[in-house]
Design a protein around this motif. Structure first.
Motif, PDB file in Angstrom:
ATOM      1  N   PHE C 450      -1.164  -8.291   7.091  1.00 32.30           N
ATOM      2  CA  PHE C 450      -1.697  -6.916   6.989  1.00 32.30           C
ATOM      3  C   PHE C 450      -2.191  -6.695   5.558  1.00 32.30           C
ATOM      4  O   PHE C 450      -3.350  -6.526   5.300  1.00 32.30           O
ATOM      5  N   TRP C 471      -9.972  -1.420  14.433  1.00 33.00           N
ATOM      6  CA  TRP C 471      -9.916  -0.054  14.040  1.00 33.00           C
ATOM      7  C   TRP C 471      -9.438   0.941  14.785  1.00 33.00           C
ATOM      8  O   TRP C 471      -9.673   1.033  16.142  1.00 33.00           O
ATOM      9  N   PHE C 489     -14.835   1.413   3.401  1.00 27.24           N
ATOM     10  CA  PHE C 489     -14.402   1.035   4.572  1.00 27.24           C
ATOM     11  C   PHE C 489     -15.186   0.085   5.262  1.00 27.24           C
ATOM     12  O   PHE C 489     -15.213  -0.304   6.406  1.00 27.24           O
TER      13      PHE C 489
ATOM     14  N   GLY E  37      -2.779  -0.043   3.395  1.00 30.05           N
ATOM     15  CA  GLY E  37      -2.738   0.096   4.698  1.00 30.05           C
ATOM     16  C   GLY E  37      -3.540   1.490   5.275  1.00 30.05           C
ATOM     17  O   GLY E  37      -4.064   1.510   6.410  1.00 30.05           O
ATOM     18  N   ARG E  38      -3.614   2.323   4.231  1.00 28.21           N
ATOM     19  CA  ARG E  38      -4.394   3.496   4.732  1.00 28.21           C
ATOM     20  C   ARG E  38      -5.790   3.345   5.121  1.00 28.21           C
ATOM     21  O   ARG E  38      -6.277   4.207   5.649  1.00 28.21           O
ATOM     22  N   ALA E  39      -6.347   2.170   4.610  1.00 25.11           N
ATOM     23  CA  ALA E  39      -7.693   2.095   4.955  1.00 25.11           C
ATOM     24  C   ALA E  39      -7.949   1.863   6.395  1.00 25.11           C
ATOM     25  O   ALA E  39      -8.858   1.784   7.098  1.00 25.11           O
ATOM     26  N   GLN E  40      -6.717   1.785   7.228  1.00 25.98           N
ATOM     27  CA  GLN E  40      -6.794   1.432   8.844  1.00 25.98           C
ATOM     28  C   GLN E  40      -7.258   2.707   9.357  1.00 25.98           C
ATOM     29  O   GLN E  40      -7.927   2.597  10.363  1.00 25.98           O
ATOM     30  N   ASN E  41      -7.313   3.944   8.592  1.00 26.99           N
ATOM     31  CA  ASN E  41      -7.444   5.179   9.261  1.00 26.99           C
ATOM     32  C   ASN E  41      -8.886   5.458   8.726  1.00 26.99           C
ATOM     33  O   ASN E  41      -9.218   5.764   7.112  1.00 26.99           O
TER      34      ASN E  41
END
Ligand SMILES: Nc1ncnc2c1ncn2[C@@H]1O[C@H](COP(=O)(O)OP(=O)(O)OP(=O)(O)O)[C@@H](O)[C@H]1O
Ligand SMILES: Nc1ncnc2c1ncn2[C@@H]1O[C@H](COP(=O)(O)OP(=O)(O)OP(=O)(O)O)[C@@H](O)[C@H]1O
Ligand SMILES: [Mg+2]
Ligand SMILES: [Mg+2]
Lengths: 300, 342, 576, 308, 321
Positions: C450, C471, C489, E37-41
């Motif tokens: 991850f 996503w 992003f 991991g924040r990027a997931q949101n």
């Protein structure tokens, strides 16, 4: 001409059984060890032989229509959740695991031997430095650091895995060998060699080394078994090798899925059994070697 | 004839080696009386220790077979159960071993090790046991018994340890002490002290002592009677004077001749040819020594050698002794004072 | 009972090259509510299995939590003031009602009178204001200070310490508060922060210490249907009924929440150890066999996709630059899409719990998800044709295509480890692409964990050519966060004027008109599907197992949780 | 002719301890010892266990670090030589070890054991080497077919002879024999002692014979020194020492020897008792307040005693 | 003795110092950080993430970060866990207590199993009781811990439903009561048992060899010659001497227990530091990872010291001034 004939005559002189003969005799006496030796040899021949024919890519090929098939004449040991043939993976996995175990053991024995011999033979400052390093590494939480390393290494391959493990595992051997060398160098034959003008490196290599070799061989076998265990454990925790280079650990770690553990025995039982068989046979062989070494020691 | 303290009759002790039994002690008969030191001598591996341990039945019972009789005060100890035997061990028959460092428990104080014996064989209270232990330590010549009582074996010197060992052995006033090479590990000066001690204690308590040693000088100094063993058998036995002054068996004579002494300087020592055969390779028939005196023809040995009484109380196995001689520097035969016939 | 499995299994994967019929997404595969006709018993204890292989972190506050497990704990005792409907849009049924004014720039919330914290204090407008003050504060350590927050009038000034108060947040009276944005944006109806913090209860705690204070870690309060009675940190929580709940007295006496390992979740359900657990695709098969549970499900707020790296992010100027020629030809990208048989992947690997995705707005937004968008059906022939047309042909006869210049066309594929199927799935895609002549390799020969995966994407690691990502879309339909020219992003680094235009329109004041917004997003979805900077691959079902004794739970939309209504029809869980 | 002269030899071993494992003291294993060896003689060194006999031998061999003092051999002070300078002298001084079991490498065949020194100093073809080894084996009375056997296949006496053969290959002038027979049975001991005497004649060897069995020393040596706590307490010809011991420690040592003639039993016990008494009484006259023996004083041409 | 301990502790300081550098560099070298991991949101704001990184000092040079960190560590402050939003000491503290209890129980079980087996096997070596023990030993040696633990979990936890399958305590018992204690034990029994069964191998083997060696030494024979009954010869002579090295192992065992904890805690969902470690690694919660490695290193070092102390305490031959 005469000289040659004379030599031939000398050649005929009955030689006392060499180290190999003694080991062989020991094996002949011990059915379990003999059986283990034969079994292990067969497994290894089969595994390394067959894996030359099998292509790893072919085995790890995904086939959705064959997911979790039970053993059949086509898939001897069934398939896993990617529809991949378990038997093929078992062969490749055994090869990989064994190779890993072997390489780690070889590397650690090499390092351990070198440092152990140096520390044990020369003592003093050399010994002090080496022992401090050993003490230091020994006090590290091995498993945790291996995991950290595994995460840090960008490209986690079999080679890297071997190196990481070796970085930690040589210490035990170095310590073991050092203590043996320490005892060995107190024996008069070392002093004798010194008085005979033999240089230190020759004494280390040709006098002491042969005498610690039995210890190494025995330790070697035990470690081989142990390393396979650690590898599969790490795979279970998710820090193992990628599935594309399957090891026995990969197969066993599928059992962490309860579904597989309970209902799909063919996925993990063969690999577990293989680990068990490898460990046991290596262990029995190691014990026979141990006894052979002992027998020698006793006679001596 | 009165009862002997210890009478070993035709004892054979066999060890199991690779599923077969081999007799390390072969048909040995010995008697020991109270107030007497019997020395057993012989080369390494001839079965001295095996014999000693047989008396107290300290062999590993699974791998050892014992035949014959060991009568202690008329009672055959071989017929006793282990629990019954424990009543004899330490109380009646005690042992002293060669290596005092390994024979003592490294983790137990000297005092405790002495008391252990007392606690199994006497009704003494704890304090009484302690007093007795100190008394014993004093008796064996340890200068500060109270201190030594609390010490561990490694804190003592070799001589002190052996004294402590003796203290343990005599704790319950046994009638018989078996000392297996008690001084071999010690320096001469200490050896002399220990031997003196042993002898004085023996005399004071009127004990019987079986002293095992390979040092003939030690035998000469302290023993009353001597048993010479070779390859598991008794080959000669007699009083100390008989053995040293009229040795008969070629082996005994060779041994005596091979010792360099401080008193008589010889130019050359006598050498016994060959080596002691190992247990598995022992010749089981005929004279066992004959291989080492090749110049005596086979026919001159007995077929089944027996012990012969050549002088009163002096026994020799096989008749080959009659044909044994030493050569001097010129190659002439030198004959000793040998019993030519009986 | 367990959703229909009318979907035949073992269907052939041979693509049907004829034009695909309009897609009917199989959202109906699972029932979304529990059917239980039995009579409920009074009270009762409900045991909630929190499926996680680690303890929950225990950041029990909506303004601070990050891990999903914490959210599961939170749902029992706290909630936002506004309730959302099926499309995650606020309605007027929650603890507060709202009104838009000032050309939709201002939203005014009116909190109901009977809404009280667990300690008895009423929930006031100040509590919500306080929440804004906390989140906007420089010392705030949570993740909620986002773009929308910054859109509030005076928020940045407050954040930078230039103002004591947020000018856009005004307490009108005890129960009324208005929030004014700099610009009107329909996202206000989906993403507005409406969770108050109990200001009185938290009084005196400095903001940077809030997240570790006992009031949040050990004795958190909310105004939800249950109160925390006892907590074993990370492991379990015992809730008791909040009689003062504004919607009415909850039916259950007690809720017991405990962490269960994913490996043992189904077994625990079977044993009746727990009444509820989320079920993973892995254990679906064994869960399906259980007779003591009902399985319900819904489509998740997420999709997986194959992304192409088309450029890089210029950190200095904060814009994406599309400068990688490798996949500049959209036909190549489309070919990737046609080469994958996602239908079979969903059926086989995921046992039907995933299904092919056609667009990048998942069906969990029924209003905005455009099911008329033709996705990429499995059609290898079409893929080959597209590649041929684009000039990617196998010129050296090794079965793999070279690029138009005749050079080897090697593609590195990055994929994330984690899910149980991750590895074979990645392997499968590679195989499928190979089948149409694309030489794709798994980057580094292995899946990436991850963190390293996202690290590579964020930094535009040149090793990565294409990647498989996922996503979670959040509840705001506005896709700007990952598609805008300026969005870091936007891992594809895809920039297009048309895209910019549509994204803008989607959040323009006009977009408060639902029809208009739908239209814009439909156009946008068409655009993305055609340009294919990312190829959506799979949507997912999230499924949940409930013991058969549980009654009145439903998964409909994004409604505030209705745990207060849930009851049980037996004292003890049924066992198998 | 003086072959070896040891002057004021000291060998001290550090004792570590204390908080930082620093050197807190020294074991004075050999403390100022001087003696000479004449070519062709056998010089005995006796003393109780731990008196520093072996350490002396090893120091001469260069196996122990010499703290101070000189070891003159063939006109050179060995103690001052560097390792490489020392090497040529190694050939001339050889050692026979106490334990015939540990002094032969159990993993080596005889041919490798015996040819080890040859290989270090000379280049020989394998056949020459083998012939040489066989020659030496026959010299020590072992069959020539033994070269391919391992040490454990031989008895203690034979093994001791193998060790001697190994030492002989370099044609040394001086052999230091550190208790060469104390691990052997009397019968075998006789064999080895005779053999050593024969070799001495044949090769004109000089022996430094270390032992604790006074009988053996008397048998072998013409001159001897008695060591006690790292010091020589008496030195002289064997006859002088045995017949006329001057130092109280020597007296006690001699008195302790058990007599092999049973008829002298009483006598020796009484003698021992008397000596022990004398030892106790006169301890302080023979040793200084630290229990250290005094320096040697000549009492005759050949006889030196540590008297105050 | 005190001196020895002091000296050893002094030596530990540089060791720990090196470990800290090593661990810190490794942690820094791990790809990604807690904020990746924040990027997931997609709603997360990149600017605020950058701001957070700045705030956490993640953008400073590594040596600067290290010095800051080690200064705090020296004062007992390991920083704040990013994911748990708590001081590391607090989050580790709870788990550590759990792991310590688990470790203690594991050790107790290990020795409770291994010592009798080792004794049986050593006393009756090469007879049938020994063969059984040896056979068992082969199996446990050859079985990887995690497989064994998984099987145990399913058999005892699920199939036969005898023990809880996760957590460290039943949420419903009151702390401080006897039931609480029982519940704790109940939760630990499976993980401890699995680990213990596998961990016995070494001890059994060691003890067996040690007993066999000791029983052929001279001093048991001396004891027998004193008339000490056989059972007593074993209990007060042979055993004591054989257990000595085993006792000394106790300290080293600590490292082993921590390693095993990583497995069993994950398998049995037992909230201890082993589980915390794995999850922190996965979440890149550096402060926790570094703290855990440092703490366990310290524990190992203390363990080694403990071993030496035990040894010099039980063995009069090793008395150090
Ligand atoms: N437990 C045993 N098992 C097998 N063989 C044994 C055992 N004990 C002794 N032997 C053998 O029995 C023979 C006699 O041994 P014993 O120990 O009695 O000799 P010894 O005369 O005491 O020798 P030493 O002087 O070396 O002590 C030897 O060949 C020995 O190898
Ligand atoms: N390497 C060493 N380190 C420390 N002390 C030593 C060392 N070698 C010998 N010693 C000490 O030096 C003293 C003399 O030892 P040495 O071996 O020379 O005695 P020895 O007379 O040969 O005794 P033995 O008759 O037992 O062989 C002893 O106290 C011994 O403990
Ligand atoms: Mg004996
Ligand atoms: Mg010596």
């Amino acid at each position: 001409m005469e000289v040659v004939r004379k030599d031939a005559a000398i050649e005929k002189i009955e030689k006392s059984p060499s180290g190999f003969r003694i080991v062989w005799n020991e094996f002949k006496k011990d059915k379990l060890a003999m059986g283990s030796l034969i079994l292990l040899t067969l497994i290894l021949i089969a595994v390394y032989g067959v894996s030359v024919i099998l292509s790893q890519d072919e085995i790890v090929k995904i086939d959705f229509f064959a997911i979790y098939q039970e053993p059949s004449s086509y898939h001897w040991l069934g398939t896993d959740y990617g529809g991949r043939d378990i038997f093929g993976q078992l062969i490749i996995g055994t090869r990989n695991s064994f190779t890993i175990g072997l390489c780690i053991t070889l590397i650690t024995v090499f390092i351990g031997l070198t440092l152990g011999l140096l520390a044990g033979y020369f003592g003093g400052v050399v010994d002090n430095i080496i022992m401090r390093i050993i003490d230091f590494i020994l006090a590290l939480p091995f498993l945790m650091l291996v995991i950290v390393f595994v995460v840090v290494i960008p490209e986690f391959s079999i080679l890297n895995f071997i190196l990481i493990m070796s970085a930690f595992l040589w210490v035990g051997k170095a310590r073991l060998i050092r203590s043996k060398v320490l005892a060995e160098r107190e024996l008069d034959y070392v002093a004798a060699s010194q008085t005979l003008g033999t240089p230190h490196w020759k004494i280390i290599l040709f006098q002491i080394l042969p005498n610690v070799s039995s210890l190494i061989v025995v330790n070697f076998t035990l470690n081989l078994a142990g390393n396979i265990g650690i590898e599969s454990g790490l795979t279970y925790l998710g820090f193992g090798l990628p599935e594309s280079s399957p090891s026995l650990g990969t197969l066993v770690s599928y059992a962490s899925n309860p579904e597989v553990l309970q209902n799909k025995w063919w996925v993990w039982v063969p690999a577990s059994a293989m680990i068990l068989v490898l460990m046991l046979s290596i262990n029995f062989i190691g014990q026979a070697l141990n006894r052979a070494a002992d027998a020698r020691q006793r006679k001596a | 004839m009165g009862e002997h303290l210890l009478e070993i009759k035709n004892l054979s002790t066999s060890f199991k080696i690779k599923d077969k039994y081999y007799a390390a002690v072969d048909d040995v008969s010995i008697t020991v009386n109270s107030n007497e030191i019997v020395a057993i001598v012989g080369e390494s591996g001839c079965g001295k220790s095996a014999l000693a341990l047989s008396i107290n039945r300290l062999h590993n019972s699974e791998r050892t077979k014992m035949d014959g009789k060991i009568l202690y005060k008329g009672k055959d100890v071989l017929s006793l159960s282990n629990a019954q035997m424990n009543k004899y061990r330490g109380k009646e028959i005690s042992m002293i071993f060669q290596e005092p460092l390994t024979a003592l428990n490294p983790l137990m104080t000297i005092g405790k090790q002495i008391e252990e014996s007392l606690s199994y064989h006497t009704d003494l209270s704890k304090n009484q046991r302690k007093d007795r232990a100190c008394e014993l330590l004093d008796q064996v010549g340890i200068p500060k018994p109270e201190l030594t009582y609390k010490q561990f074996p490694h804190e003592l010197s070799g001589g002190m340890r052996q004294r402590a060992m003796i203290a343990i052995a005599i704790a319950c006033n046994p009638s018989l002490i078996i000392a297996d090479e008690p001084t071999t590990a010690l320096d001469v000066t200490i050896q002399a002290q220990i031997l003196d001690l042993l002898k004085s204690i023996q005399e004071a308590n009127g004990m019987g002592v079986v002293l095992i040693t390979h040092d003939l000088s030690v035998v000469a100094e302290v023993a009353d009677r001597v048993v010479v063993m070779y390859a598991g058998q008794v080959i000669e036995t007699g009083t100390v004077d008989e053995i040293f002054n009229r040795p008969q068996h070629p082996y005994t004579r060779s041994l005596l001749n091979s010792v360099p002494t401080t008193t008589s300087v010889q130019n050359r020592l006598h050498v016994i040819e060959g080596v002691v055969p190992s247990l598995v390779n022992l010749p089981r028939k005929g004279c066992r020594f004959k291989g080492r005196i090749p110049w005596i023809e086979d026919g001159l040995h007995e077929e089944t050698p027996e012990l012969h009484e050549v002088f009163p109380g002096h026994h020799v196995r096989c008749t080959c002794y009659k044909h044994f001689y030493f050569k001097n520097a010129e190659g002439e035969e030198i004959n000793h004072d040998i019993a030519q016939s009986k | 009972a367990c959703g229909g499995n009318e979907e035949g299994s073992g269907k052939s994967t041979n693509g049907t090259p004829s034009g695909p019929p309009p897609k009917k997404v199989e959202t109906s595969k699972f029932s979304t509510s529990l059917k239980n006709d039995k009579d409920e018993v009074k009270g009762g204890t409900f045991t909630y299995g929190l499926v996680s292989d680690t303890p929950f972190e225990g950041v029990l506050n909506l303004a601070y939590y990050e891990g999903a497990p914490d959210a599961e704990v939170l749902q029992f005792f706290d909630e936002p003031l506004l309730e959302t409907d099926d499309n995650y849009i606020y309605n007027q049924d929650g603890a507060a009602t709202y009104e838009l004014s000032n050309e939709d720039k201002t939203i005014t919330l009116k909190i109901r009178d009977n809404v009280n914290w667990h300690n008895g204090d009423p929930v006031t407008a100040e509590d919500l204001e306080y929440a804004y003050e906390v989140i906007g504060n420089k010392k705030y350590t949570g993740p909620r200070y986002d773009a929308q927050m910054q859109g509030i009038e005076g928020m940045t000034e407050y954040h930078d310490g230039k103002a004591d108060k947020i000018s856009g947040v005004k307490v009108v009276d005890d129960k009324t508060i208005s929030i004014t944005f700099k610009e009107a944006n329909p996202s206000v109806l989906t993403g507005l922060w409406t969770t108050p913090l109990p200001k009185k209860y938290l009084a005196g705690i400095p903001i940077d210490k809030l997240d570790s204070s006992d009031q949040i870690r050990k004795n958190p309060i909310g105004f939800g249907p249950f109160k925390i009675k006892k907590m074993v940190p990370g492991e379990s929580v015992e809730f008791e009924r909040n009689d003062d709940y504004y919607r009415g007295k909850p039916k259950l006496d007690k809720v017991l929440l405990k962490v269960v390992n994913p490996a043992t979740a189904v077994a625990s359900l079977q044993k009746g150890d727990i009444d509820y657990a989320e079920i993973s695709a892995d254990s679906y098969e064994s869960a399906e066999k259980l007779k003591n549970i009902n399985i319900i499900g819904k489509t998740g707020l997420a999709y997986t996709y194959i992304g192409f790296k088309l450029g890089h992010y210029d950190t200095k100027n904060g814009v994406n630059v599309m400068d990688n020629p490798k996949f500049a030809d959209k036909r190549v990208r489309q070919a990737f899409g046609y080469a994958m048989d996602n239908k079979t992947v969903g059926e086989r690997f995921y046992k039907g719990l995933r299904f092919p995705a056609n667009t990048v707005i998942p069906p969990s937004f029924p209003k905005y998800h455009d099911d008329k968008v033709k996705g990429f059906d499995y059609d290898p022939e079409k893929a080959k044709k597209l590649l041929d047309e684009a000039g990617y042909k196998d010129t050296d006869g090794d079965g793999l295509r070279e690029d138009p210049d005749g050079k080897k066309f090697k593609i590195n594929f990055a994929s994330m480890s984690g899910g149980d199927i991750a590895e074979p799935l990645a392997k499968y895609y590679i195989q499928a692409w190979k089948a149409v002549g694309l030489d794709v390799q798994l980057l580094d020969g292995r899946l990436h964990e991850f963190n390293s995966f996202y690290d590579m994407l964020e930094k535009d690691d040149p090793k990565v050519d294409i990647y498989q990502g996922a996503w979670g879309t959040g509840s705001d339909p506005d896709p700007s966060g990952i598609w805008d020219k300026t969005a870091p992003f936007n891992y594809n680094r895809w920039v297009s004027d048309e895209n910019q235009k549509l994204l803008k329109e989607g959040i323009s004041p006009k977009a408060f008109d639902e029809k208009y917004r739908q239209d814009v997003y439909n156009k946008w979805q068409e655009l993305v599907a055609d340009e294919a900077p990312s190829i959506p691959t799979l949507y997912r079902f999230e499924i949940f197992g409930f013991n058969k004794r549980v009654k009145d739970y439903s998964l409909v939309g994004g409604k505030a949780d209705d745990w207060w209504k849930v009851s049980v029809t037996a004292d003890k869980p049924e066992t198998n | 002719m003086t072959l070896l002269r040891v002057n004021n030899l000291k060998v001290h071993f550090p004792v570590k301890g204390g908080f930082f494992k620093r050197v807190v003291g020294h074991v004075k294993a050999v403390d100022d010892v001087s003696f000479e060896l004449q070519a062709g003689e056998t010089y005995g060194l006796v003393g109780e266990s731990g008196s520093g006999k072996s350490t002396t031998g090893k120091a001469i061999m260069g196996l122990n670090k010499i703290t101070s003092g000189e070891v003159h051999f063939g006109g050179k002070d060995l103690a001052s030589l560097s390792r490489s300078e020392f090497k040529p002298y190694k050939k001339d001084i050889q050692m026979i070890f106490q334990d015939p079991y540990s002094s032969l490498n159990p993993k080596k065949r005889l041919i490798d054991i015996i040819s080890e020194p040859i290989r270090n100093f000379e280049r020989m073809s394998p056949t020459e080497e083998r012939r040489m080894v066989q020659e030496y084996l026959s010299k020590v009375g072992l069959p020539s077919d033994a070269i391919f056997k391992y040490p454990h296949e031989f008895s203690g006496g034979q093994r001791q002879r193998i060790g001697i053969a190994r030492a002989l290959t370099l044609k040394p002038k001086l052999i230091i024999a550190d208790e060469p027979v104390s691990a052997l049975d009397v019968s075998v001991q006789a064999q080895v002692l005779n053999f050593l005497q024969d070799l001495q004649k044949e090769f004109n060897l000089t022996y430094l014979f270390i032992g604790h069995d006074l009988g053996v020393i008397r048998h072998m040596c013409t001159r001897m020194g008695v060591m006690y706590r790292g010091r020589l307490v008496e030195e002289g010809t064997s006859d002088e020492i045995y017949e006329n011991p001057q130092h109280i420690y020597t007296k006690r040592l001699i008195a302790a020897i058990p007599d092999i003639r049973p008829e002298y039993r009483e006598q020796s016990v009484n003698f021992r008792r008397d000596v022990a008494k004398e030892y106790k009484e006169s301890y302080n006259t023979y040793f200084d307040k630290d229990g250290r023996a005094f320096d040697l004083q000549p009492v005759s041409n050949t006889h030196r005693v540590a008297l105050p | 003795m005190i001196k020895l301990i002091l000296r050893r502790i002094l030596i530990m300081i540089p060791q720990l110092f090196i470990v800290s550098i090593l661990v810190f560099c490794l942690a820094k070298a791990m790809p990604g950080d807690a904020l990746t991991g924040r990027a997931q949101n997609p709603n997360a704001d990149p600017a605020s993430i950058a701001e957070q990184r700045e705030k956490l000092g993640l953008n400073d040079a590594v040596p600067v970060q290290y010095v800051r960190w080690i200064k705090n560590v020296a004062q007992g402050d390991f920083g704040k866990s990013y994911t748990h939003k708590l001081p590391v000491t607090e989050i580790v503290g709870d788990r550590l207590v759990n792991t310590i209890w688990l470790g203690i129980l594991t050790l107790i079980l290990t020795y409770a199993l291994a010592i009798p087996m080792g004794i049986i096997s050593g006393r009756w070596n090469d007879r049938w009781p020994d063969k059984i023990v040896t056979g068992y030993n082969y199996l446990t040696f050859a079985t990887p811990l995690f497989i064994f633990a998984l099987v145990v979990l399913f058999l005892f936890g699920f199939k036969w439903d005898l023990f809880p399958t996760g957590g460290s305590i039943d949420p419903q018992v009151e702390s401080g009561t006897f039931a609480y204690f029982l519940s704790k034990i109940n939760h630990m029994i499976l993980p401890a048992f699995s680990q213990a069964l596998i961990a016995t191998t070494v001890t059994v083997q060691y003890l067996r060899n040690e007993i066999i060696e000791t029983k052929f030494k001279d001093f048991p024979r001396t004891a027998r010659s004193k008339g000490v009954p056989e059972s007593k010869v074993y209990s007060s002579h042979i055993l004591r001497n054989s257990l000595l090295p085993v006792a000394a192992f106790l300290g080293y065992e600590i490292t082993g227990v921590i390693g095993g904890a990583v497995f069993v805690e994950n398998i049995f969902s037992y909230p201890g530091i082993g589980q915390l470690f794995v999850s922190s690694i996965n979440l890149r919660d550096y402060s926790v990872v570094t703290a855990l490695v440092l703490m366990t290193s310290l524990a190992s070092l203390v363990g080694t010291l403990l071993s030496d102390m035990i040894l010099s305490w039980v063995d009069p031959r090793i008395r150090i001034e």
